[in-house]
Enzyme design. Structure first.
Site, mmCIF file in Angstrom:
data_model
loop_
_atom_site.group_PDB
_atom_site.id
_atom_site.type_symbol
_atom_site.label_atom_id
_atom_site.label_comp_id
_atom_site.label_asym_id
_atom_site.label_seq_id
_atom_site.Cartn_x
_atom_site.Cartn_y
_atom_site.Cartn_z
ATOM 1 N N TYR A 198 37.389 27.269 86.362
ATOM 2 C CA TYR A 198 37.456 28.511 85.444
ATOM 3 C C TYR A 198 38.420 29.391 86.081
ATOM 4 O O TYR A 198 39.342 29.740 85.367
ATOM 5 C CB TYR A 198 35.988 29.226 85.238
ATOM 6 N N ALA A 215 37.624 34.341 75.445
ATOM 7 C CA ALA A 215 37.691 33.705 76.901
ATOM 8 C C ALA A 215 36.602 32.517 77.104
ATOM 9 O O ALA A 215 35.586 32.697 76.225
ATOM 10 C CB ALA A 215 37.559 34.679 78.060
ATOM 11 N N GLY A 267 31.920 38.508 71.188
ATOM 12 C CA GLY A 267 31.595 38.705 72.694
ATOM 13 C C GLY A 267 31.026 39.796 72.935
ATOM 14 O O GLY A 267 31.274 40.888 72.295
ATOM 15 N N ASP A 298 42.133 31.359 66.140
ATOM 16 C CA ASP A 298 41.950 30.530 67.148
ATOM 17 C C ASP A 298 43.231 30.714 67.887
ATOM 18 O O ASP A 298 44.380 30.437 67.614
ATOM 19 C CB ASP A 298 41.942 28.904 66.684
ATOM 20 N N LEU A 349 32.159 42.468 75.071
ATOM 21 C CA LEU A 349 32.972 43.468 75.207
ATOM 22 C C LEU A 349 33.702 43.880 73.935
ATOM 23 O O LEU A 349 33.686 44.861 73.625
ATOM 24 C CB LEU A 349 34.143 42.887 76.275
#
Length: 290
Positions: free
Chosen positions: A124, A59, A10, A35, A12
């Site tokens: 979400y 996320a 990701g 995971d 970030l």
């Protein structure tokens, strides 16, 4: 200082790896490596790396798809953080968990404080709120860091989508009645490392860049700054049109106002936050230099 980061691929996590202090030994794991929905894998990873701090940057962020993928969203955004919190509790590891402005309903008219009541509008936001609750229940001393409108030089985000569309089209319609604050991954990563350096800090904090904007304002700024820096050619000519949220057809309802109050973060960490436009310029300059 040993740090373990989830969600390695990701935007970030990439920024955290790039900006880690010299005295930090940072390991970032992909979903294939770890995971977070598997409690046994989580415990094994925390036991193996024995981090002083675990940063959960993993996320499920597909806001619209979440409406039809509730189980997957909750597995990653709620069960995952709970598993991490339990492992951190077992191993006496500090947890910094990243959350979102989507836990609010957007009906406010002044910046949301960390202690304000939450009321997510969609799956979400519900899944992220459930993740916050699980972390607080299992590990009250954890840090929950809410952020919003995150983007960086690389990865799938609003800035890179706009730049691609600005090269392909001569006209774009962008939502002008959703108000929030863009957040550079650089700002977010630097803030997280400030949190790492203050182990006594815990609780919920908000982190974005300074100022406010609509998505339309953000798009116009991307266009202007990208032309100035040469990310877009000087002769690029794109007409950016403000549109209402109702004209932008999406599955999920988004908060119309999601400006976050960062005052407790600034005070407790002793930091200053750049204006979002200055931060945007920094990110675009990185694209030029890369």
């Amino acid at each position: 200082m040993r740090i373990l980061v989830t969600g390695r691929n990701g935007q970030l996590a990439r920024e955290l790896q790039k900006r880690k202090p010299r005295d930090v030994n940072l390991v970032a794991l992909t979903r294939n490596d770890l995971d977070v929905t598997d409690s046994n894998q989580v415990m094994q990873a925390v036991n193996k790396y024995k981090p002083d701090t675990l940063i959960n940057a993993a996320a499920y962020t597909a806001v619209d798809k979440a409406e039809s993928e509730r189980e997957q969203a909750f597995a990653i955004n709620a069960t995952g953080p709970e598993n991490l919190a339990r492992a951190c509790h077992e191993m006496d590891t500090r947890l910094i968990h990243i959350s979102t402005d989507f836990v609010f309903d957007g009906q406010g008219c002044s910046p949301y404080k960390p202690q304000d009541s939450i009321r997510p509008l969609g799956i979400y936001g519900e899944s992220k709120a459930a993740g916050e609750a699980a972390v607080q229940s299992v590990l009250p001393q954890a840090v929950i860091l809410r952020t919003a409108w995150v983007y960086g030089a690389h990865g799938a985000n609003f800035t890179n989508t706009m730049l691609r569309l600005m090269r392909e089209r001569d006209q774009l319609g962008v939502v002008a009645d959703q108000i929030g604050t863009p957040t550079s991954c650089i700002t977010l990563a630097e803030t997280i490392f400030s949190l790492v350096s203050k182990p006594e800090v815990s609780g919920i904090y908000h982190c974005t860049d300074a100022g406010t904007a609509s998505w339309y304002d953000f798009a116009v700024a991307i266009y202007e700054e990208a032309k100035n820096l040469g990310v877009l050619t000087k002769d690029a000519n794109v007409n950016i049109i403000p549109i209402g949220n109702a004209e932008y057809h999406s599955c999920a309802v988004r908060p119309s106002y999601s400006v976050l109050d960062k005052s407790s973060l600034v005070e407790d960490l002793g930091i200053e936050l750049k204006h979002w436009r200055q931060a945007l310029r920094q990110v675009l300059q990185e694209k030029v230099n890369s």
